[in-house]
Design a protein around this motif. Structure first.
Motif: not given
Length: 86
Positions: A71, A73-75, A77-79, A81-82
């Protein structure tokens, strides 16, 4: 069938006879190599789209990204946000 005068029929009979145990195994276990063929198709598609890779590591990475069902897209998005929090 082996007593037929048609060579094509004889060839088909030999083919079935040589693979008879594998044919029967399908009905016992219901396994095919369809998944492997699908993965091979994805790898061939990656190779055609790239038209050559600079090194084998990049080629392996592209195979993992396309076959790994990650996934992305979620990776991403997490990056985002981080890095936004830092």
């Amino acid at each position: 069938m082996m007593h037929s005068r048609l060579d094509d029929i004889k060839d088909f009979c030999k083919l079935v006879k040589s693979h008879w145990t594998e044919i029967l195994n399908y009905f016992d276990y219901r396994y095919t190599n369809a998944i492997l063929e699908g993965v091979n198709n994805i790898i061939q598609n990656v190779k055609c789209r790239a038209r050559g890779f600079r090194n084998i590591e990049y080629f392996k990475t592209m195979i993992y990204l396309n076959c790994g069902k990650l996934d992305i897209d979620s990776a991403v998005n997490n990056a985002i946000k981080t890095f936004a929090l830092v």
